[in-house]
Design an enzyme around this catalytic site. Structure first.
Site, PDB file in Angstrom:
ATOM      1  N   CYS A   6       5.118  -6.764 -10.052  1.00  0.00           N
ATOM      2  CA  CYS A   6       4.927  -5.678  -9.083  1.00  0.00           C
ATOM      3  C   CYS A   6       3.685  -5.937  -8.229  1.00  0.00           C
ATOM      4  O   CYS A   6       2.604  -6.220  -8.757  1.00  0.00           O
ATOM      5  CB  CYS A   6       4.800  -4.359  -9.841  1.00  0.00           C
ATOM      6  SG  CYS A   6       4.186  -3.006  -8.843  1.00  0.00           S
ATOM      7  N   ASP A  32      -3.737   0.631   3.625  1.00  0.00           N
ATOM      8  CA  ASP A  32      -2.393   0.093   3.828  1.00  0.00           C
ATOM      9  C   ASP A  32      -2.475  -1.113   4.770  1.00  0.00           C
ATOM     10  O   ASP A  32      -3.177  -1.088   5.785  1.00  0.00           O
ATOM     11  CB  ASP A  32      -1.467   1.173   4.413  1.00  0.00           C
ATOM     12  CG  ASP A  32       0.001   0.790   4.292  1.00  0.00           C
ATOM     13  OD1 ASP A  32       0.709   1.442   3.508  1.00  0.00           O
ATOM     14  OD2 ASP A  32       0.435  -0.172   4.977  1.00  0.00           O
ATOM     15  N   HIS A  48       2.493   1.681 -14.191  1.00  0.00           N
ATOM     16  CA  HIS A  48       3.653   1.232 -13.413  1.00  0.00           C
ATOM     17  C   HIS A  48       4.861   2.106 -13.710  1.00  0.00           C
ATOM     18  O   HIS A  48       5.476   1.986 -14.762  1.00  0.00           O
ATOM     19  CB  HIS A  48       3.983  -0.234 -13.729  1.00  0.00           C
ATOM     20  CG  HIS A  48       5.182  -0.712 -12.974  1.00  0.00           C
ATOM     21  ND1 HIS A  48       5.102  -1.189 -11.693  1.00  0.00           N
ATOM     22  CD2 HIS A  48       6.498  -0.727 -13.304  1.00  0.00           C
ATOM     23  CE1 HIS A  48       6.321  -1.497 -11.265  1.00  0.00           C
ATOM     24  NE2 HIS A  48       7.180  -1.221 -12.233  1.00  0.00           N
ATOM     25  N   ASN A  88       7.190   8.544  -0.819  1.00  0.00           N
ATOM     26  CA  ASN A  88       8.573   8.147  -0.541  1.00  0.00           C
ATOM     27  C   ASN A  88       9.295   7.951  -1.864  1.00  0.00           C
ATOM     28  O   ASN A  88       8.804   7.244  -2.752  1.00  0.00           O
ATOM     29  CB  ASN A  88       8.599   6.859   0.286  1.00  0.00           C
ATOM     30  CG  ASN A  88       8.124   7.088   1.707  1.00  0.00           C
ATOM     31  OD1 ASN A  88       8.424   8.114   2.304  1.00  0.00           O
ATOM     32  ND2 ASN A  88       7.362   6.144   2.251  1.00  0.00           N
ATOM     33  N   THR A  96       9.600   1.017  -0.207  1.00  0.00           N
ATOM     34  CA  THR A  96       9.659  -0.444  -0.293  1.00  0.00           C
ATOM     35  C   THR A  96       8.930  -0.982  -1.517  1.00  0.00           C
ATOM     36  O   THR A  96       9.261  -2.067  -1.998  1.00  0.00           O
ATOM     37  CB  THR A  96       9.061  -1.098   0.968  1.00  0.00           C
ATOM     38  OG1 THR A  96       7.727  -0.621   1.152  1.00  0.00           O
ATOM     39  CG2 THR A  96       9.896  -0.779   2.202  1.00  0.00           C
ATOM     40  N   HIS A 101       3.012   5.743  -5.559  1.00  0.00           N
ATOM     41  CA  HIS A 101       1.834   5.786  -4.689  1.00  0.00           C
ATOM     42  C   HIS A 101       1.949   6.938  -3.717  1.00  0.00           C
ATOM     43  O   HIS A 101       3.051   7.369  -3.378  1.00  0.00           O
ATOM     44  CB  HIS A 101       1.664   4.462  -3.930  1.00  0.00           C
ATOM     45  CG  HIS A 101       2.846   4.048  -3.131  1.00  0.00           C
ATOM     46  ND1 HIS A 101       3.955   3.444  -3.693  1.00  0.00           N
ATOM     47  CD2 HIS A 101       3.126   4.172  -1.817  1.00  0.00           C
ATOM     48  CE1 HIS A 101       4.853   3.210  -2.743  1.00  0.00           C
ATOM     49  NE2 HIS A 101       4.376   3.650  -1.592  1.00  0.00           N
TER      50      HIS A 101
HETATM   51  P1  AMP Z   1       6.568   2.811   0.631  1.00  0.00           P
HETATM   52  O1  AMP Z   1       7.470   2.673   1.811  1.00  0.00           O
HETATM   53  O2  AMP Z   1       6.227   4.254   0.333  1.00  0.00           O
HETATM   54  O3  AMP Z   1       7.081   2.077  -0.566  1.00  0.00           O
HETATM   55  O4  AMP Z   1       5.197   2.185   1.096  1.00  0.00           O
HETATM   56  C1  AMP Z   1       4.713   0.937   0.718  1.00  0.00           C
HETATM   57  C2  AMP Z   1       3.508   0.678   1.576  1.00  0.00           C
HETATM   58  O5  AMP Z   1       2.787  -0.404   1.008  1.00  0.00           O
HETATM   59  C3  AMP Z   1       3.818   0.297   3.028  1.00  0.00           C
HETATM   60  O6  AMP Z   1       3.206   1.217   3.906  1.00  0.00           O
HETATM   61  C4  AMP Z   1       3.225  -1.115   3.164  1.00  0.00           C
HETATM   62  O7  AMP Z   1       2.635  -1.339   4.415  1.00  0.00           O
HETATM   63  C5  AMP Z   1       2.190  -1.126   2.035  1.00  0.00           C
HETATM   64  N1  AMP Z   1       1.875  -2.443   1.488  1.00  0.00           N
HETATM   65  C6  AMP Z   1       2.729  -3.399   1.073  1.00  0.00           C
HETATM   66  N2  AMP Z   1       2.063  -4.477   0.609  1.00  0.00           N
HETATM   67  C7  AMP Z   1       0.740  -4.177   0.736  1.00  0.00           C
HETATM   68  C8  AMP Z   1      -0.463  -4.886   0.437  1.00  0.00           C
HETATM   69  N3  AMP Z   1      -0.444  -6.123  -0.106  1.00  0.00           N
HETATM   70  N4  AMP Z   1      -1.652  -4.295   0.708  1.00  0.00           N
HETATM   71  C9  AMP Z   1      -1.681  -3.060   1.251  1.00  0.00           C
HETATM   72  N5  AMP Z   1      -0.584  -2.331   1.541  1.00  0.00           N
HETATM   73  C10 AMP Z   1       0.616  -2.888   1.299  1.00  0.00           C
HETATM   74 ZN    ZN Z   2       3.431  -1.702 -10.547  1.00  0.00          ZN
END
Ligand code: AMP
Ligand code: ZN
Length: 112
Positions: A6, A32, A48, A88, A96, A101
Site C-alpha cells: 500500500c 497531496d 491499514h 472518498n 484511488t 484518508h
Molecule cells: P482518493 O481519490 O480519495 O483515493 O485520493 C487519493 C489521493 O492521494 C489523491 O488526491 C492523490 O493525488 C494522492 N496521492 C497519491 N499518491 C500520493 C503520494 N505519493 N503523495 C501524496 N499524495 C498522493
Molecule cells: Zn495502507
C-alpha cells in the site's frame, strides 16, 4: 497494522517520501501530490483499512481522533478561513488509494 503493498503504508513507514505537516502515533498528515485546492492535505490513519465501511469500533475511534485533531492542523497550514473535509468511499467516488484518508481542502474559496 500496515500493508506492504500500500502506497500510504509505505509513506507512513518512510519508504516513500512525503511533505509531512503533522505526525503522531495514530495519524500522518502530508501534502497531496496533485493538489485540487491551494491547500490540499491528506490525513492518513496509521492503520491499514480500505474503506470507511470497514470501520469497526476501534477504527471509528481512530477516525474520531483524526477529526478532533484536524481543525488545529488545518488552521496551522493556511486553512484559517475554512476548509472542506472529504472521504472518498469506493469506485463511484473515484477512490484511488484504498487506505483510509481524509482530504483537507482549503486555503481559498472552494467551488460548491
Ligand atoms: P482518493 O481519490 O480519495 O483515493 O485520493 C487519493 C489521493 O492521494 C489523491 O488526491 C492523490 O493525488 C494522492 N496521492 C497519491 N499518491 C500520493 C503520494 N505519493 N503523495 C501524496 N499524495 C498522493
Ligand atoms: Zn495502507
Amino acid at each position: 497494522m500496515l500493508n506492504n503493498d500500500c502506497i500510504f503504508c509505505k509513506i507512513i513507514k518512510g519508504e516513500i517520501p512525503c511533505v509531512k505537516v503533522y505526525e503522531d502515533g495514530k495519524m500522518l498528515v502530508f501534502k497531496d501530490i496533485e493538489p485540487k485546492a491551494k491547500v490540499h492535505l491528506l490525513a492518513v490513519a496509521k492503520d491499514h483499512f480500505k474503506l470507511i465501511s470497514e470501520a469497526d469500533e476501534a477504527r471509528a475511534e481512530l477516525i474520531k481522533y483524526m477529526l478532533m485533531k484536524i481543525p488545529q492542523i488545518a488552521e496551522n497550514n493556511g486553512c484559517d478561513n475554512g476548509y472542506r473535509l472529504v472521504i472518498n468511499q469506493g469506485e463511484d467516488a473515484g477512490q484511488t488509494v484504498f487506505h483510509l484518508h481524509i482530504h483537507i481542502l482549503g486555503g481559498e474559496p472552494l467551488e460548491q
